[in-house]
Scaffold this motif. Structure first.
Motif, PDB file in Angstrom:
ATOM      1  N   ALA A 114     -18.111 -16.998   2.620  1.00 30.64           N
ATOM      2  CA  ALA A 114     -16.911 -17.682   2.134  1.00 30.64           C
ATOM      3  C   ALA A 114     -15.966 -18.026   3.276  1.00 30.64           C
ATOM      4  O   ALA A 114     -15.254 -19.035   3.218  1.00 30.64           O
ATOM      5  N   SER A 115     -15.952 -17.204   4.333  1.00 31.99           N
ATOM      6  CA  SER A 115     -15.098 -17.497   5.482  1.00 31.99           C
ATOM      7  C   SER A 115     -15.629 -18.679   6.290  1.00 31.99           C
ATOM      8  O   SER A 115     -14.863 -19.469   6.841  1.00 31.99           O
ATOM      9  N   ARG A 116     -16.954 -18.814   6.330  1.00 25.50           N
ATOM     10  CA  ARG A 116     -17.561 -19.905   7.100  1.00 25.50           C
ATOM     11  C   ARG A 116     -17.606 -21.208   6.311  1.00 25.50           C
ATOM     12  O   ARG A 116     -17.462 -22.292   6.874  1.00 25.50           O
ATOM     13  N   PHE A 117     -17.809 -21.086   5.008  1.00 27.72           N
ATOM     14  CA  PHE A 117     -17.933 -22.279   4.155  1.00 27.72           C
ATOM     15  C   PHE A 117     -16.873 -22.202   3.065  1.00 27.72           C
ATOM     16  O   PHE A 117     -17.035 -21.478   2.074  1.00 27.72           O
ATOM     17  N   GLY A 118     -15.784 -22.944   3.248  1.00 24.06           N
ATOM     18  CA  GLY A 118     -14.634 -22.833   2.367  1.00 24.06           C
ATOM     19  C   GLY A 118     -14.879 -23.234   0.934  1.00 24.06           C
ATOM     20  O   GLY A 118     -14.115 -22.892   0.045  1.00 24.06           O
ATOM     21  N   PHE A 119     -15.967 -23.968   0.662  1.00 23.30           N
ATOM     22  CA  PHE A 119     -16.236 -24.460  -0.684  1.00 23.30           C
ATOM     23  C   PHE A 119     -17.120 -23.516  -1.489  1.00 23.30           C
ATOM     24  O   PHE A 119     -17.532 -23.848  -2.601  1.00 23.30           O
TER      25      PHE A 119
END
Length: 491
Positions: free
Chosen positions: A327-332
């Motif tokens: 979730a931190s790397r891919f905001g979606f």
């Protein structure tokens, strides 16, 4: 007129703070150093606190394997009610607590309630009847109501939106650690030779540790960035500046705003998160209270059952780490990850339900998988921290979430009918239904966020570059997410 004057004074106070920090020009290296310093203090303190709290909450489950049910002569649905009444206490105090976390120094309030939590837990060791245990469980629920919502608010004050999932995950990892080592701790206490029964020793020892740790919270848990004793004056200003640029409303302190409460009660995202939370916590109420009884029903002994609950925490920790980093790397990816975790837990409960009694290890694996949905809790809190503007509104939506959490946990144990032991068919079916409903509500929430962002894009200009003075001024006036057209929901 008097209210207007107070409002103007508070607004002037906010402008003074802005004037004091608006000309600061920190380097990226200075920001990185500040973030490391905040992490070094807050994350260990919060993680250890939540580990102790979950360990304390599990004591009822563990004590069922150490003789509590027999010693207090609990029969019928009395054990189930001992679990449910805890959440009645939690539910009773959730709304008052949502007001107090805004009006009182946040860190001190959490430390005080944590001290009471430990004291009430120790009182469990003196219970000699069903009525006394019910009273102790109720007040334990009352004293728990501040910690998780308060931690969510602290993360919202100290961290930017893209930093929320990882930090919420770090302090919530204490939950997984407690699940991992709680069985070992209770196994060891169960072998203590003492005049008192093992389950009484369990409550007294863990309650005493909790009381002692409340002093750590009092000394190190800050009320806000401007009052963090571990930061110097410049670092306090930079801490406020970095969150203001990110629409975190960090300057909105110690003022309870009624219009934000009303806005929260009419916000679709708040209700969808609450409905999701209620649905999945039907499972949580049953699993937290009955996992030991379920596992022993697979054919394992009492002390062996304590050890077999250790992998639950390991599974949760592994899933939580994957979710927080992704979730931190891919905001979606937040809602997608939550739906996948619910689906994994759904598979686990189907295994428990569908496999025969002569397949204990397959059913045991199912209970491990069923518990991983708890890793969604920090992700839900990160959605509130990131997508709800206004300190009072954040507190209110947190309260709505934990009202739903309490309600689900009240309903769940009541569906584990004593007449169906040890399979508890109705309870298992209810958890399967709860996971299906949870996935459904997450899907609706995703659609809502997408449509709302598209509508905002049509009504106003796209978000300007973070750091523009007009954006800092706008967020400092304590706008909620509804009142700021530049605000975009993350999901």
């Amino acid at each position: 007129m008097a209210e207007t004057g107070i409002s103007e004074q508070k607004h002037q106070h906010s402008e003074f703070q802005l004037a004091d920090i608006i000309d600061l020009q920190p380097t990226d290296e200075e920001y990185a150093k500040l973030l490391r310093k905040i992490d070094f203090v807050l994350m260990p303190v919060m993680c250890a606190c939540y580990m102790l709290q979950l360990l304390d909450k599990l004591t009822l489950n563990f004590s069922s394997q150490l003789g509590l049910i027999q010693d207090l002569n609990l029969h019928g649905s009395q054990y189930s009610w001992c679990s449910s009444v805890f959440y009645f206490g939690y539910l009773f105090w959730t709304w008052p607590s949502s007001w107090l976390v805004v009006r009182l120094p946040l860190g001190k309030y959490i430390a005080g309630t944590f001290f009471l939590w430990g004291a009430v837990l120790m009182c469990h060791g003196a219970c000699r009847s069903f009525g006394a245990l019910m009273a102790a469980r109720f007040f334990l629920g009352v004293s728990e109501a501040a910690v998780a919502p308060g931690f969510s608010l602290i993360v919202g004050m100290f961290y930017k939106r893209d930093e929320h999932p990882l930090r919420q995950g770090i302090w919530f990892a204490g939950n997984c650690i407690a699940n991992t080592f709680g069985g070992l701790v209770c196994y060891g206490i169960g072998h203590i030779r003492a005049p008192l029964a093992s389950w009484r020793m369990l409550f007294l020892i863990l309650g005493g540790v909790t009381v002692a740790y409340s002093t750590v919270l009092w000394l190190f848990l800050p009320d806000s960035p401007t009052k963090a004793q571990f930061l110097n004056e410049r670092e306090k200003k930079l801490s406020v500046l970095r969150t203001l640029k990110d629409s975190s409303s960090a300057m909105d302190e110690n003022e309870f705003k009624k219009y934000q409460v009303l806005e929260a009660l009419g916000d679709p995202q708040a209700w969808l998160l609450a409905l999701y939370t209620f649905s999945v916590n039907i499972c949580n109420g049953g699993i937290t209270t009955f996992s030991g009884i379920l596992i022993s029903g697979f054919g394992f002994g009492s002390l062996e059952t304590l050890l077999l609950q250790i992998p639950v925490g390991g599974c949760q920790l592994a899933v939580l780490a994957i979710m927080a980093v992704t979730a931190s790397r891919f905001g979606f990816s937040r809602l997608l990850l939550m739906a996948c975790t619910c689906a994994l837990s759904l598979v686990g409960m189907v295994l428990v339900y569908a496999l025969n009694h002569d397949e204990p290890y397959g059913r045991l694996t199912g209970t491990y998988l069923a518990a991983v949905f708890a890793s969604n809790t920090p992700m839900s809190l990160s959605l509130i921290a990131s997508n709800v503007g206004g300190f009072t509104k954040k507190a209110t939506v947190n309260a709505m979430l934990f009202v739903a959490y309490s309600t689900g946990n009240i309903v769940g144990p009541q569906l584990y009918l004593g007449t169906q032991a040890p399979s508890y068919t109705t309870g298992v079916r209810s958890t399967i239904s709860g996971f299906c409903l949870g996935i459904f509500f997450l899907g609706i929430l995703l659609v809502y966020y997408v449509l709302e962002n598209q509508e905002r894009a049509k009504q106003g200009d796209p978000e300007t570059e973070a750091g523009a003075e007009e954006d800092i001024l706008q967020t400092s006036i304590h706008n909620t997410d509804k009142g700021n057209l530049k605000f975009r929901y993350v999901f």
